[in-house]
Motif scaffolding. Structure first.
Motif, PDB file in Angstrom:
ATOM      1  N   THR A 184       0.834  -1.208   0.000  1.00 11.86           N
ATOM      2  CA  THR A 184       0.000   0.000   0.000  1.00 11.86           C
ATOM      3  C   THR A 184       0.864   1.252   0.000  1.00 11.86           C
ATOM      4  N   THR A 185       1.925   1.225   0.828  1.00 10.59           N
ATOM      5  CA  THR A 185       2.831   2.379   0.882  1.00 10.59           C
ATOM      6  C   THR A 185       3.516   2.602  -0.465  1.00 10.59           C
ATOM      7  N   GLU A 186       3.993   1.493  -1.065  1.00  8.44           N
ATOM      8  CA  GLU A 186       4.656   1.607  -2.367  1.00  8.44           C
ATOM      9  C   GLU A 186       3.689   2.116  -3.432  1.00  8.44           C
ATOM     10  N   LEU A 187       2.448   1.591  -3.385  1.00  2.93           N
ATOM     11  CA  LEU A 187       1.440   2.050  -4.345  1.00  2.93           C
ATOM     12  C   LEU A 187       1.153   3.532  -4.156  1.00  2.93           C
ATOM     13  N   TYR A 188       1.073   3.950  -2.890  1.00  2.00           N
ATOM     14  CA  TYR A 188       0.835   5.368  -2.605  1.00  2.00           C
ATOM     15  C   TYR A 188       1.986   6.227  -3.130  1.00  2.00           C
ATOM     16  N   GLU A 189       3.227   5.805  -2.830  1.00  2.00           N
ATOM     17  CA  GLU A 189       4.382   6.580  -3.276  1.00  2.00           C
ATOM     18  C   GLU A 189       4.443   6.646  -4.795  1.00  2.00           C
ATOM     19  N   ARG A 190       4.206   5.481  -5.436  1.00  2.24           N
ATOM     20  CA  ARG A 190       4.257   5.448  -6.901  1.00  2.24           C
ATOM     21  C   ARG A 190       3.172   6.336  -7.507  1.00  2.24           C
ATOM     22  N   ASN A 191       1.961   6.214  -6.965  1.00  3.08           N
ATOM     23  CA  ASN A 191       0.855   7.012  -7.499  1.00  3.08           C
ATOM     24  C   ASN A 191       1.036   8.491  -7.195  1.00  3.08           C
ATOM     25  N   ARG A 192       1.646   8.785  -6.040  1.00  2.00           N
ATOM     26  CA  ARG A 192       1.898  10.189  -5.732  1.00  2.00           C
ATOM     27  C   ARG A 192       2.858  10.790  -6.745  1.00  2.00           C
ATOM     28  N   ILE A 193       3.910  10.026  -7.072  1.00  3.02           N
ATOM     29  CA  ILE A 193       4.873  10.508  -8.073  1.00  3.02           C
ATOM     30  C   ILE A 193       4.187  10.676  -9.426  1.00  3.02           C
ATOM     31  N   ILE A 194       3.338   9.685  -9.783  1.00  5.14           N
ATOM     32  CA  ILE A 194       2.636   9.763 -11.076  1.00  5.14           C
ATOM     33  C   ILE A 194       1.716  10.973 -11.119  1.00  5.14           C
ATOM     34  N   ILE A 195       0.943  11.172 -10.035  1.00  3.16           N
ATOM     35  CA  ILE A 195      -0.009  12.288 -10.011  1.00  3.16           C
ATOM     36  C   ILE A 195       0.725  13.623 -10.021  1.00  3.16           C
ATOM     37  N   ILE A 196       1.819  13.717  -9.225  1.00  4.13           N
ATOM     38  CA  ILE A 196       2.602  14.958  -9.231  1.00  4.13           C
ATOM     39  C   ILE A 196       3.178  15.212 -10.620  1.00  4.13           C
ATOM     40  N   SER A 197       3.675  14.133 -11.249  1.00  5.30           N
ATOM     41  CA  SER A 197       4.226  14.274 -12.606  1.00  5.30           C
ATOM     42  C   SER A 197       3.147  14.727 -13.578  1.00  5.30           C
ATOM     43  N   LEU A 198       1.948  14.136 -13.434  1.00  4.84           N
ATOM     44  CA  LEU A 198       0.849  14.530 -14.324  1.00  4.84           C
ATOM     45  C   LEU A 198       0.440  15.976 -14.084  1.00  4.84           C
ATOM     46  N   ILE A 199       0.415  16.374 -12.807  1.00  2.00           N
ATOM     47  CA  ILE A 199       0.047  17.765 -12.506  1.00  2.00           C
ATOM     48  C   ILE A 199       1.076  18.724 -13.091  1.00  2.00           C
ATOM     49  N   VAL A 200       2.369  18.396 -12.862  1.00  2.00           N
ATOM     50  CA  VAL A 200       3.430  19.250 -13.418  1.00  2.00           C
ATOM     51  C   VAL A 200       3.362  19.249 -14.944  1.00  2.00           C
ATOM     52  N   GLY A 201       3.166  18.032 -15.520  1.00  2.00           N
ATOM     53  CA  GLY A 201       3.039  17.951 -16.975  1.00  2.00           C
ATOM     54  C   GLY A 201       1.836  18.728 -17.481  1.00  2.00           C
ATOM     55  N   GLY A 202       0.717  18.633 -16.725  1.00  2.00           N
ATOM     56  CA  GLY A 202      -0.475  19.389 -17.114  1.00  2.00           C
ATOM     57  C   GLY A 202      -0.235  20.888 -17.056  1.00  2.00           C
ATOM     58  N   LEU A 203       0.485  21.331 -16.000  1.00  2.00           N
ATOM     59  CA  LEU A 203       0.805  22.757 -15.895  1.00  2.00           C
ATOM     60  C   LEU A 203       1.698  23.202 -17.048  1.00  2.00           C
ATOM     61  N   ILE A 204       2.716  22.376 -17.333  1.00  2.00           N
ATOM     62  CA  ILE A 204       3.614  22.717 -18.452  1.00  2.00           C
ATOM     63  C   ILE A 204       2.831  22.745 -19.765  1.00  2.00           C
ATOM     64  N   PHE A 205       1.956  21.744 -19.928  1.00  2.00           N
ATOM     65  CA  PHE A 205       1.137  21.698 -21.145  1.00  2.00           C
ATOM     66  C   PHE A 205       0.239  22.928 -21.234  1.00  2.00           C
ATOM     67  N   GLY A 206      -0.409  23.273 -20.096  1.00  2.00           N
ATOM     68  CA  GLY A 206      -1.286  24.442 -20.098  1.00  2.00           C
ATOM     69  C   GLY A 206      -0.530  25.724 -20.403  1.00  2.00           C
TER      70      GLY A 206
END
Length: 409
Positions: A184-206
């Protein structure tokens, strides 16, 4: 197709929809990942922690069974003995019940194998414990029978075996719980990195979409402002490059047409001025075909000015040519405003003055022809050449009259 071929409204709506789409994708992925986290947490609770709880409860019940049959053995009266025996049997049932509840939560092959072995051992433990409980009411704690000792030895060994197996199950469940927690911790960490990356990517895209849209709008608009300022300062030679079909391109096309129209107007005005100033030709006119608005008004006014100038000069020329030919019957009859009106008055006044002088000369000549040399030209209000001419004629009359008088005398 480039951005310059897309309309401004479409660009803005598309950019907004793209940013919304990125936000939706990020939201969906976050929801999916949260569902995974929830599933892992539920698995951790339902299959590991809850199963661990049932195993520990069974282990505690096992301890209570041993406590109660010993209490029954040392109780002084039968009523208390039966009470503790009944409690021991209840805890025996709870041991089985807790293991049955926890059994459904063993989902690995190893866990099911351990549970199966425990149930087999538990059957033997139940049998020996029941046999022991049946003998307790008859035994004297101070002098236990050999048979009781033998049954107790068997039951104690089986009790230890069950206890050890419960301990092993507990350890197994704790290990599974730790693994689930780690997953669960690993899934949380992995998903947190993915979501942060997507947010940053979304901001860069925007930001990228915003910059591209801004540049696609501001560049041609800046060029349009530059051209407008150039035209406002009277420079019609700047080149307007147009690319695309959006509103800004249409604006540049409109400014290009305006510049070309102004260039055409200036060219026509230059042609009219050169024709009038250099060749003296006032017949050149502005072409009204295809002109509208202020261009048509300006062309009509210039044509009217040219017409007035041409007509006025032609009238002056006509009268001047008539005067040169000795014709004093021609005058300017058309009404003109301003300077042309003053010119008309001056030319017509000249004709009237010359006509008056001619009339006076004719009268003096007619009188002289009749032998009367005493008639003189009136000098009142005469100036310039008319005064000089009148004085000369009067002098001629004086000399002629004096000469004739001398001859006659």
């Amino acid at each position: 197709m480039g951005l310059s071929n897309i309309k401004v409204g479409t660009k803005l709506i598309s950019g907004f929809l793209l940013v919304c789409l990125v936000g939706i994708v990020i939201g969906i992925m976050a929801i999916v990942d949260l569902k995974k986290l929830d599933d892992e947490a539920e698995k951790l609770y339902a299959k590991d922690l809850l199963g661990l709880s049932f195993v520990k409860e069974a282990n505690i019940d096992l301890i209570y069974v041993s406590r109660d049959w010993r209490n029954a053995l040392i109780s002084p009266d039968q009523e208390k003995k039966q009470k503790y025996i009944r409690l021991a049997r209840e805890y025996m049932a709870k041991v089985r019940d807790n293991l049955n509840k926890g059994g459904a939560l063993f989902y690995t092959e190893k866990g099911r194998k351990l549970l199966s072995d425990l149930n087999a051992r538990l059957d033997e433990w139940n049998a020996s414990t029941e046999k022991l409980l049946a003998m307790v009411p008859k035994e004297d704690p101070s002098a236990l029978s050999e048979e009781f000792r033998s049954v107790h030895k068997t039951q104690s060994d089986q009790n230890d075996a069950v206890d050890n197996m419960l301990t092993e199950l507990t350890r197994f469940k704790e290990e599974n719980a730790a693994k689930s927690s780690q997953a669960t911790t690993e899934l949380y960490e992995r998903n947190r990195i993915i979501i942060i990356s997507l947010i940053v990517g979304g901001l860069i895209f925007g930001v990228t979409v915003g910059i591209l849209l801004t540049r696609s709008l501001t560049r041609p608009l800046s060029r349009a402002v530059e051209v407008a300022n150039t035209i406002a300062h009277g420079d019609l030679s700047s080149k307007i490059d147009v690319s695309g079909t959006d509103e800004t391109a249409q604006l540049l096309i409109a400014m290009q047409k305006m510049q070309q129209s102004l260039q055409g107007i200036v060219s026509e005005i230059r042609e009219i001025v050169e024709a009038a100033a250099i060749r003296g030709d006032f017949g050149v006119k502005m072409n009204l075909s295809g002109k509208e608005g202020y261009m048509k008004d300006l062309s009509e006014l210039l044509n009217r000015l040219s017409d007035v100038t041409d007509t006025g000069l032609r009238d002056v020329t006509r009268v001047a040519q008539a005067l040169a030919a000795g014709d004093l019957s021609r005058k300017i009859d058309k009404d003109y405003p301003g300077v042309f009106g003053q010119t008309k008055d001056g030319v017509n006044g000249t004709v009237d003055a010359i006509r008056g002088i001619v009339d006076d000369i004719q009268f003096v000549a007619l009188s002289a022809g009749q032998g009367d040399f005493s008639v003189r030209m009136d000098m009142q209000n005469r100036q310039g050449y008319t005064k000089t001419l009148a004085e000369l004629l009067n002098q001629l009359s004086d000399v002629t009259e004096e000469g004739l008088k001398d001859v006659m005398r």
